[in-house]
Design an enzyme around this catalytic site. Structure first.
Site, PDB file in Angstrom:
ATOM      1  N   CYS A 116       0.831  -0.890   0.195  1.00 46.80           N
ATOM      2  CA  CYS A 116      -0.219  -0.143  -0.088  1.00 46.80           C
ATOM      3  C   CYS A 116       0.574   1.491   0.047  1.00 46.80           C
ATOM      4  CB  CYS A 116      -0.959   0.117   1.226  1.00 46.80           C
ATOM      5  SG  CYS A 116      -1.824   1.797   1.677  1.00 46.80           S
ATOM      6  N   CYS A 147       0.470   4.371   2.391  1.00 43.48           N
ATOM      7  CA  CYS A 147       0.187   3.538   4.085  1.00 43.48           C
ATOM      8  C   CYS A 147       2.067   4.105   4.066  1.00 43.48           C
ATOM      9  CB  CYS A 147       0.355   1.905   4.093  1.00 43.48           C
ATOM     10  SG  CYS A 147      -1.180   1.668   3.738  1.00 43.48           S
TER      11      CYS A 147
END
Length: 166
Positions: free
Chosen positions: A62, A65
């Site tokens: 991600c 993230c």
């Protein structure tokens, strides 16, 4: 497979709440950490009481993230002495990818695996990254899904407000 599911959720359900939210009241109740920290930063659940707690759900695949984690490192440095605790909960399927990433990029706060996705389910996370902020009484105050500069500012403002409210 899980990565595809998260991407599908992000694309098809952008307005689904990451937690039960009625009239801005978030209802997340939890009473344990998902096991031992992966990075030797030990903490017990009982030690969270009296602290402002940030719980970040993330994965190595991600990109937002991975953009958010350095921001949380800065928040940790800035506010740890004032009672901030950051907990990162990794949702990778690949233990090898997760461990390689953590070896290359160490974090100064506890990072946990989430066996069986139990914590993800407890928090009702619909997509990652999602961060939850709890007050000193372990009451959920807010959550933020996704990450960008505006959200980073909102997260820090929430933390500042809770630290000042002591």
């Amino acid at each position: 497979m899980l990565r595809a599911l998260f991407i599908l959720i992000v694309l098809t359900l952008p307005f689904v709440s990451a937690a039960s939210e009625v009239e801005n009241k978030i209802t997340v109740q939890w009473n344990s950490l998902p096991g031992e920290s992966l990075n030797q930063h030990k903490i017990k659940f009982a030690e969270l009481k009296g602290k402002v707690v940030v719980v970040d759900f993330w994965a190595t695949w991600c990109e937002p993230c991975k953009e958010a984690l350095p921001h949380y490192m800065e928040l940790h440095k800035k506010y740890k002495s004032k009672g901030l605790v950051i907990l990162a909960v990794n949702e990778d399927d690949s233990v090898a990818d997760r461990d390689a990433y953590l070896k290359k990029t160490p974090y100064p706060f506890p990072v946990f695996a989430d066996p069986g996705r139990k914590m993800l389910e407890t928090f009702g996370v619909a997509a990652i990254p999602t961060v939850f902020i709890f007050d000193r009484n372990m009451k959920p105050v807010t959550f933020v899904r996704g990450f960008d500069a505006k959200k980073a500012q909102a997260i820090e403002k929430s933390i500042q407000d809770l630290i000042i409210a002591k």
